[in-house]
Design an enzyme around this catalytic site. Structure first.
Site, PDB file in Angstrom:
ATOM      1  N   ARG A 263     -34.724  27.944 -28.346  1.00 46.90           N
ATOM      2  CA  ARG A 263     -33.653  28.585 -27.583  1.00 46.90           C
ATOM      3  C   ARG A 263     -32.953  29.617 -28.435  1.00 46.90           C
ATOM      4  O   ARG A 263     -32.646  29.370 -29.605  1.00 46.90           O
ATOM      5  CB  ARG A 263     -32.648  27.530 -27.109  1.00 46.90           C
ATOM      6  CG  ARG A 263     -33.332  26.524 -26.192  1.00 46.90           C
ATOM      7  CD  ARG A 263     -32.376  25.557 -25.548  1.00 46.90           C
ATOM      8  NE  ARG A 263     -33.149  24.610 -24.740  1.00 46.90           N
ATOM      9  CZ  ARG A 263     -32.609  23.581 -24.098  1.00 46.90           C
ATOM     10  NH1 ARG A 263     -31.299  23.356 -24.177  1.00 46.90           N
ATOM     11  NH2 ARG A 263     -33.372  22.776 -23.376  1.00 46.90           N
ATOM     12  N   ARG A 278     -27.095  22.253 -32.874  1.00 50.03           N
ATOM     13  CA  ARG A 278     -27.533  23.352 -32.008  1.00 50.03           C
ATOM     14  C   ARG A 278     -28.462  24.264 -32.803  1.00 50.03           C
ATOM     15  O   ARG A 278     -28.019  25.070 -33.612  1.00 50.03           O
ATOM     16  CB  ARG A 278     -26.304  24.121 -31.510  1.00 50.03           C
ATOM     17  CG  ARG A 278     -26.575  25.122 -30.398  1.00 50.03           C
ATOM     18  CD  ARG A 278     -25.303  25.791 -29.939  1.00 50.03           C
ATOM     19  NE  ARG A 278     -24.371  24.850 -29.357  1.00 50.03           N
ATOM     20  CZ  ARG A 278     -24.392  24.473 -28.071  1.00 50.03           C
ATOM     21  NH1 ARG A 278     -25.282  24.983 -27.248  1.00 50.03           N
ATOM     22  NH2 ARG A 278     -23.517  23.601 -27.610  1.00 50.03           N
ATOM     23  N   GLU A 350     -23.592  15.307 -26.077  1.00 47.70           N
ATOM     24  CA  GLU A 350     -24.755  15.273 -25.187  1.00 47.70           C
ATOM     25  C   GLU A 350     -26.047  15.022 -25.955  1.00 47.70           C
ATOM     26  O   GLU A 350     -26.325  15.668 -26.959  1.00 47.70           O
ATOM     27  CB  GLU A 350     -24.858  16.630 -24.464  1.00 47.70           C
ATOM     28  CG  GLU A 350     -26.084  16.717 -23.567  1.00 47.70           C
ATOM     29  CD  GLU A 350     -26.264  18.104 -22.957  1.00 47.70           C
ATOM     30  OE1 GLU A 350     -25.261  18.860 -22.896  1.00 47.70           O
ATOM     31  OE2 GLU A 350     -27.386  18.429 -22.569  1.00 47.70           O
ATOM     32  N   SER A 353     -29.806  15.229 -20.616  1.00 41.10           N
ATOM     33  CA  SER A 353     -29.273  15.775 -19.385  1.00 41.10           C
ATOM     34  C   SER A 353     -30.320  15.527 -18.318  1.00 41.10           C
ATOM     35  O   SER A 353     -31.462  15.953 -18.460  1.00 41.10           O
ATOM     36  CB  SER A 353     -29.022  17.280 -19.566  1.00 41.10           C
ATOM     37  OG  SER A 353     -28.302  17.792 -18.475  1.00 41.10           O
ATOM     38  N   ARG A 392     -31.142  15.352 -31.966  1.00 42.26           N
ATOM     39  CA  ARG A 392     -29.803  14.777 -31.819  1.00 42.26           C
ATOM     40  C   ARG A 392     -29.835  13.258 -31.960  1.00 42.26           C
ATOM     41  O   ARG A 392     -28.872  12.643 -32.425  1.00 42.26           O
ATOM     42  CB  ARG A 392     -29.186  15.191 -30.482  1.00 42.26           C
ATOM     43  CG  ARG A 392     -28.806  16.669 -30.500  1.00 42.26           C
ATOM     44  CD  ARG A 392     -28.007  17.079 -29.285  1.00 42.26           C
ATOM     45  NE  ARG A 392     -27.675  18.500 -29.374  1.00 42.26           N
ATOM     46  CZ  ARG A 392     -27.012  19.178 -28.442  1.00 42.26           C
ATOM     47  NH1 ARG A 392     -26.623  18.554 -27.335  1.00 42.26           N
ATOM     48  NH2 ARG A 392     -26.751  20.459 -28.604  1.00 42.26           N
TER      49      ARG A 392
END
Length: 426
Positions: A263, A278, A350, A353, A392
């Site tokens: 990303r 991130r 998070e 999701s 994560r």
RNA sequence: GGAGAGAUGGCUGAGUGGUCGAAAGCGCUCCCCUGCUAAGGGAGUAAGGGCUAAUACCCCUUCGAGGGUUCGAAUCCCUCUCUCUCCGCCA
């Protein structure tokens, strides 16, 4: 994509639903005037096409009968030009409408709570208690660097910011996490593992809804027809249903895939700049369901539960939240986030999701099933969720299983995947 | 990278300018016949879209994709993509 028929016939209702989303404006009037033109032009164009077809047919017959076709040719003299003009105008309007349709987010399910941003998300359930440590907890950055197993400097030298180099037992633990997830989902939850391309073409991304709107989030190659690096396994795996018509007994399909995800993180410059939260590149295990339309809401609960099992096995405290209207993703009709407790941040963050896209992606991809009652194809529903993000998860294990001396205990569930290792220490 | 062949409906496969959304076979569905089974006879069987109250008519589009020629294209021309075979290279 929203059902064009619904958009056309119930424009006000659609607009009202979409207005619940944050920062989104649907210009219904502009759409309706385009739609009016579309209808007129399409009727006209098809009328002309029909004329062309029937006159071509009579010319063919006349010629076969040896008659003089000159007068017939004269009669259709300007038909071609009129048709071409009409077709061009129609295509123009249709592509404008299509642009609008591709830009519209999915309709929200009625159960999605109102709200502007993440502060309005609703907690659905809590599992475990935030980990209590009798010393000042470190974050994963400090833990990893002091162990000599997380090297952000080296990563930066090679690739710049938002990358990580892991080494030794820590690298192995990420691999162990991935193994645990894949084994759990395939052996206990009945998923079929998929190995898929990490580079995809634009069509695949249109199908899932990443394009055309979110191109800036993606890495693109410089080929003449570019490849894009997948931002999630959702893209290649969901596209397995593209242009397909499944027989009723082939569904539901449950797929799991481990892939790296890439990303660009454009627009997130201030956030999580330090550490591994991130990254431009991270590992994730993704769950994807293809189901009949009336089964997707139940499937969302099931899928979310499957992701939760991973955290339960790892004995990591977490909570499940229902995203509010303002926070929910573009293509989702309903989303649960799973947030894991991070002692280093004293926060839930998070880690998964899980979304029901209902027919939004299926319509873009032409993913269908044959209705056994009617024999007719109908759109399926697609769902996906992380099960879970491996990078994560690694952070969560490090921070929740840390000792005062900076060593990290290996969760019981991971020990078989790490040759029995119980503690990671420098 | 070099040489050649090909891409048509769920599958096999015919079709080189008109009556072709498309022969035939297989598969599938329904009906008939046959006291089970096997065999036989008949009918049907693509997807997307428009119009519409309509899953009813009617109409449009689609024979790998895009462009072109023509009154008319699965068929002719151009470009591209993919697949297969042989050679070379390669984890």
């Amino acid at each position: 994509m929203i059902d064009p028929k619904l958009l056309r016939q119930s424009t006000a209702d659609v607009a009202a639903n979409l207005a619940r989303r944050r920062g989104f404006h649907f210009d219904a009037d502009a759409y309706l005037s385009l739609e009016e033109r579309r209808k007129a032009l399409q009727v006209e164009t098809e009328q002309l096409q029909s004329e062309r077809n029937s006159s071509a047919k009579s010319i063919g017959k006349a010629k076969a009968a040896g008659e003089d076709i000159a007068p017939l040719l004269a009669a259709v003299n300007d038909l071609g030009d009129r048709l071409a003009a009409s077709e061009t105008a129609l295509q123009d309007v249709q592509s404008q409408i299509r642009d609008i349709e591709l830009d519209l987010p999915n309709l929200l399910d009625d159960s999605v709570p109102d709200g502007q941003d993440e502060s309005d998300n609703a907690e659905v359930r809590l599992w475990g208690e935030p980990t209590q440590l009798d010393f000042e907890p470190s974050d994963h950055i400090k833990l990893g660097e002091e162990l000599g197993m997380l090297d952000f400097e080296a990563a930066s030298k090679i690739s710049g910011s938002r990358f990580t180099v892991m080494s030794g037992p820590l690298a192995r633990m990420q691999r162990a996490l991935i193994q645990l997830m894949l084994d759990t989902h395939t052996e206990e939850h009945g998923y079929t593992e998929q190995y898929v391309p990490y580079l995809v073409q634009a069509d695949a991304l249109f199908g899932t809804g990443n394009l055309p709107k979110f191109e800036e989030d993606l890495f693109r190659t410089t080929n003449e027809t570019p490849y894009y690096l997948i931002p999630t396994a959702e893209v290649p795996v969901t596209n397995l249903a593209r242009d397909a018509i499944f027989e009723a007994d082939e569904l539901p399909k449950h797929f799991v895939a481990h892939t790296p995800c890439f990303r660009s993180e454009a627009g997130s410059y201030g956030q999580d700049t330090r550490g591994m939260i991130r990254q431009h590149q991270f590992e994730k295990v993704e769950l994807v369901h293809f189901v009949a339309a009336d089964e997707s809401m139940a499937a969302l609960e099931t899928l979310t539960g499957h992701a939760e099992v991973i955290l339960q096995k790892l004995e990591l405290p977490y909570r499940v939240i229902a995203l509010c209207a303002g926070d929910i993703g573009f293509g989702s009709t309903k989303t649960y986030d799973i947030e894991v407790w991070l002692p280093g941040q004293q926060k839930y963050r998070e880690i998964s999701s899980c979304s029901n896209y209902n027919d939004f992606q299926a319509r873009r991809m032409k993913a269908r099933r044959r209705n056994p009652e009617t024999g007719k194809p109908e759109l399926i529903h697609t769902l996906n969720g992380s099960g879970v993000a491996a990078g994560r998860a690694l952070i969560a294990v490090m921070e929740n299983y840390q000792n005062a001396d900076g060593s990290i205990r290996v969760p019981k569930a991971l020990q078989p995947y790490m040759g029995g290792l119980k503690v990671i220490s420098a």
